[in-house]
Scaffold this motif. Sequence first.
Motif, PDB file in Angstrom:
ATOM      1  N   MET A  12       0.831  -1.205   0.000  1.00  0.00           N
ATOM      2  CA  MET A  12       0.000   0.000   0.000  1.00  0.00           C
ATOM      3  C   MET A  12       0.863   1.252   0.000  1.00  0.00           C
ATOM      4  O   MET A  12       0.577   2.210  -0.704  1.00  0.00           O
ATOM      5  N   THR A  15       2.328   1.929  -3.367  1.00  0.00           N
ATOM      6  CA  THR A  15       1.335   2.383  -4.328  1.00  0.00           C
ATOM      7  C   THR A  15       1.234   3.889  -4.377  1.00  0.00           C
ATOM      8  O   THR A  15       0.943   4.466  -5.404  1.00  0.00           O
ATOM      9  N   VAL A  16       1.483   4.576  -3.277  1.00  0.00           N
ATOM     10  CA  VAL A  16       1.312   6.019  -3.260  1.00  0.00           C
ATOM     11  C   VAL A  16       2.618   6.768  -3.053  1.00  0.00           C
ATOM     12  O   VAL A  16       2.615   7.969  -2.896  1.00  0.00           O
ATOM     13  N   PRO A  27      -1.558   4.295  -8.674  1.00  0.00           N
ATOM     14  CA  PRO A  27      -2.734   3.426  -8.643  1.00  0.00           C
ATOM     15  C   PRO A  27      -3.510   3.618  -9.942  1.00  0.00           C
ATOM     16  O   PRO A  27      -3.634   4.734 -10.425  1.00  0.00           O
ATOM     17  N   VAL A  53      -1.317  12.118  -6.043  1.00  0.00           N
ATOM     18  CA  VAL A  53      -1.724  11.153  -5.026  1.00  0.00           C
ATOM     19  C   VAL A  53      -1.512  11.793  -3.659  1.00  0.00           C
ATOM     20  O   VAL A  53      -0.440  12.331  -3.380  1.00  0.00           O
ATOM     21  N   ARG A  55      -1.720  11.837   0.713  1.00  0.00           N
ATOM     22  CA  ARG A  55      -1.304  10.962   1.821  1.00  0.00           C
ATOM     23  C   ARG A  55      -2.394   9.991   2.239  1.00  0.00           C
ATOM     24  O   ARG A  55      -2.099   8.897   2.695  1.00  0.00           O
ATOM     25  N   ASP A  56      -3.669  10.359   2.070  1.00  0.00           N
ATOM     26  CA  ASP A  56      -4.762   9.449   2.441  1.00  0.00           C
ATOM     27  C   ASP A  56      -5.032   8.389   1.377  1.00  0.00           C
ATOM     28  O   ASP A  56      -5.940   7.577   1.512  1.00  0.00           O
ATOM     29  N   GLY A  57      -4.236   8.389   0.288  1.00  0.00           N
ATOM     30  CA  GLY A  57      -4.374   7.395  -0.773  1.00  0.00           C
ATOM     31  C   GLY A  57      -5.270   7.826  -1.918  1.00  0.00           C
ATOM     32  O   GLY A  57      -5.279   7.192  -2.968  1.00  0.00           O
ATOM     33  N   HIS A  58      -6.031   8.898  -1.738  1.00  0.00           N
ATOM     34  CA  HIS A  58      -6.884   9.393  -2.819  1.00  0.00           C
ATOM     35  C   HIS A  58      -6.011   9.947  -3.948  1.00  0.00           C
ATOM     36  O   HIS A  58      -4.947  10.505  -3.707  1.00  0.00           O
ATOM     37  N   ASN A  88       1.255  13.528  -1.644  1.00  0.00           N
ATOM     38  CA  ASN A  88       2.299  12.553  -1.360  1.00  0.00           C
ATOM     39  C   ASN A  88       3.161  12.295  -2.599  1.00  0.00           C
ATOM     40  O   ASN A  88       4.361  12.093  -2.475  1.00  0.00           O
TER      41      ASN A  88
END
Length: 157
Positions: A12, A15-16, A27, A53, A55-58, A88
């Motif tokens: 995970m 991925t970011v 992603p 991207v 930090r919260d993955g969005h 990020n």
Amino acid sequence: MRRAATLLLAAMLLTVSPGLAGEAVMPPPGDRDKCPVCGMFVKPYPEWTAAVVYRDGHAHYFDGAKDLFKFLQGPQKFVASHQPDEVNAIVVTEYYALAPMDARSALFVIGSDVLGPMGRELIPLATAPDAAEFVKDHGGRVLTFDAVTAAQVKELE
């Protein structure tokens, strides 16, 4: 079980996060992901996809580096849900390798004869020799990430 959880967490994070030597993992955009700048669906253009991207993955996806730079020059104009300090990674798809790379380490050719999904485009390249070869074949001039200005992006419209 603990090892599996650790490997999942590491996957995970990769991925970011930007990778080594300019590589990055983006992603993949979903079927309904649209460019916040132009409203175009992004998934049909994987060779041009760029992303911011958080930090919260969005992720916000773009149909090319041109719209990515428009977004970066005024993100609150397009999306109020995230703040610039929450970014990020900024990722582009490298022209020759068709692989994601950290946009901050990419070189961009502006003014070439290569068109993207929205017409004239900034072309992301990984190395100076690749950029020189691209300019020899397609024209244009080479810029670093930090050298791309709003005025230059506007030239592409």
